[in-house]
Enzyme design. Sequence first.
Site, short mmCIF file in Angstrom:
data_model
loop_
_atom_site.label_atom_id
_atom_site.label_comp_id
_atom_site.label_asym_id
_atom_site.label_seq_id
_atom_site.Cartn_x
_atom_site.Cartn_y
_atom_site.Cartn_z
N TYR A 62 0.84 -1.21 0.00
CA TYR A 62 0.00 0.00 0.00
C TYR A 62 0.88 1.25 0.00
O TYR A 62 0.70 2.13 -0.84
CB TYR A 62 -0.93 -0.03 1.21
CG TYR A 62 -2.02 1.04 1.17
CD1 TYR A 62 -3.02 0.99 0.20
CD2 TYR A 62 -2.05 2.07 2.09
CE1 TYR A 62 -4.02 1.94 0.16
CE2 TYR A 62 -3.05 3.04 2.06
CZ TYR A 62 -4.03 2.97 1.09
OH TYR A 62 -5.04 3.93 1.05
N LYS A 80 0.92 3.73 -3.22
CA LYS A 80 0.38 5.09 -3.06
C LYS A 80 1.46 6.14 -3.31
O LYS A 80 1.17 7.24 -3.78
CB LYS A 80 -0.24 5.24 -1.67
CG LYS A 80 -1.55 4.46 -1.52
CD LYS A 80 -2.59 4.99 -2.52
CE LYS A 80 -3.90 4.24 -2.46
NZ LYS A 80 -4.89 4.78 -3.40
P1 NDP Z 1 -13.66 1.61 -0.21
O1 NDP Z 1 -13.24 0.22 0.05
O2 NDP Z 1 -14.96 2.10 0.34
O3 NDP Z 1 -13.64 1.92 -1.76
C1 NDP Z 1 -12.77 1.29 -2.64
C2 NDP Z 1 -13.35 1.45 -4.03
O4 NDP Z 1 -12.44 0.90 -4.97
C3 NDP Z 1 -14.68 0.72 -4.20
O5 NDP Z 1 -15.57 1.55 -4.88
C4 NDP Z 1 -14.31 -0.50 -5.04
O6 NDP Z 1 -15.39 -0.84 -5.90
C5 NDP Z 1 -13.15 0.06 -5.86
N1 NDP Z 1 -12.29 -1.00 -6.36
C6 NDP Z 1 -11.48 -1.85 -5.69
N2 NDP Z 1 -10.91 -2.73 -6.52
C7 NDP Z 1 -11.36 -2.43 -7.77
C8 NDP Z 1 -11.16 -2.99 -9.06
N3 NDP Z 1 -10.36 -4.04 -9.27
N4 NDP Z 1 -11.80 -2.41 -10.10
C9 NDP Z 1 -12.62 -1.37 -9.93
N5 NDP Z 1 -12.87 -0.80 -8.74
C10 NDP Z 1 -12.25 -1.33 -7.68
O7 NDP Z 1 -12.46 2.49 0.36
P2 NDP Z 1 -12.15 4.05 0.37
O8 NDP Z 1 -13.30 4.84 -0.09
O9 NDP Z 1 -11.57 4.33 1.68
O10 NDP Z 1 -10.98 4.11 -0.69
C11 NDP Z 1 -11.02 4.94 -1.83
C12 NDP Z 1 -9.62 5.43 -2.14
O11 NDP Z 1 -9.18 6.24 -1.05
C13 NDP Z 1 -8.60 4.29 -2.28
O12 NDP Z 1 -7.72 4.58 -3.34
C14 NDP Z 1 -7.86 4.34 -0.95
O13 NDP Z 1 -6.57 3.84 -1.03
C15 NDP Z 1 -7.90 5.83 -0.65
N6 NDP Z 1 -7.65 6.17 0.74
C16 NDP Z 1 -8.54 5.79 1.73
C17 NDP Z 1 -8.26 6.11 3.04
C18 NDP Z 1 -9.17 5.75 4.17
O14 NDP Z 1 -8.79 5.96 5.34
N7 NDP Z 1 -10.36 5.24 3.93
C19 NDP Z 1 -7.03 6.83 3.40
C20 NDP Z 1 -6.20 7.15 2.31
C21 NDP Z 1 -6.50 6.85 1.02
P3 NDP Z 1 -15.88 -2.32 -6.26
O15 NDP Z 1 -15.47 -3.23 -5.14
O16 NDP Z 1 -17.36 -2.16 -6.40
O17 NDP Z 1 -15.22 -2.63 -7.57
#
Ligand code: NDP
Length: 256
Positions: free
Chosen positions: A161, A165
């Site tokens: 990760y 990132k």
């Molecule tokens: P969620 O798990 O709620 O969201 C992750 C999203 O990524 C989902 O919509 C999922 O959709 C999508 N996703 C994962 N794998 C795939 C794939 N192979 N193809 C298409 N879509 C995919 O987490 P967050 O909202 O927290 O994360 C969103 C972003 O924010 C990420 O990049 C994360 O690293 C970043 N982030 C989050 C933090 C936190 O504390 N929450 C902190 C720092 C950064 P689906 O499964 O429907 O495909």
Amino acid sequence: MNLFDLSGKVAVVTGASSGIGADAAIAYAEAGADVAILARRMEKLEVVKRKVEELGRKALAVPCDVSSEESIKHAVEVVLSEYPKIDILLNCAGIAVRGGVEDVTIEDWDKSFDINVRGYFLMSKYILPVMVKNNYGKIVNISSVNAIIADKYDKLIRIPYNSSKAAVVGLTTGMAAAYAKYNITVNAVGPGFFITEMTTEMAKSFVFKKMYNAIVPAGRAGEQGEVNGTILYLSSDASKYVQGQFICVDGGVSIV
Ligand code: NDP
């Protein structure tokens, strides 16, 4: 003049089925944009689509697996068959694989980079020609504060990760420098700790919460929607001359 107004704009959001991406898609609609929302789970996208439509904006839900080039290519074609242009790309789809150097498998490492880095690169690759043609574009890449700070506690170590990132920040500066001449800005956002599907398990841990709240200057995790302001700023003309930046939205955890 409202610098944050997105009326008439079209925004593509990956990872729009939950968490930060779903919130951002709704924030874009509130600011006046029509959206194309991409993820694998269509049932979750339908919920976001309804919320966008309730705001009077158009929403197109497109199934897309960002680890597959074919899937991305097809999704962009679907978006362009419904919308005449793409003004904004929010790369948000991501996964957080835990583990240290000795225990992470090659498969987990590759999966992290396929989704968190190659997915952003490929979405940009297929959308940039549209932006270049229109001499307008805003690309926002969701990185993480974990690109620049790491955890030392065994249960929290997430080497793939951190690495992926950080790569997003490099992708952002590289693209920003290369595409500024086409009136395209490329910037990155580094959220701190937000409770979403990705972090549910961590959030359940009383010890983690206590420790995190003690470290972060704001004394708490980010609340739902608190990344939206920075995403809107970097997606609108308010950030016209902001290029290749990495802005953390983290309650100050990266500066202590
Ligand atoms: P969620 O798990 O709620 O969201 C992750 C999203 O990524 C989902 O919509 C999922 O959709 C999508 N996703 C994962 N794998 C795939 C794939 N192979 N193809 C298409 N879509 C995919 O987490 P967050 O909202 O927290 O994360 C969103 C972003 O924010 C990420 O990049 C994360 O690293 C970043 N982030 C989050 C933090 C936190 O504390 N929450 C902190 C720092 C950064 P689906 O499964 O429907 O495909």
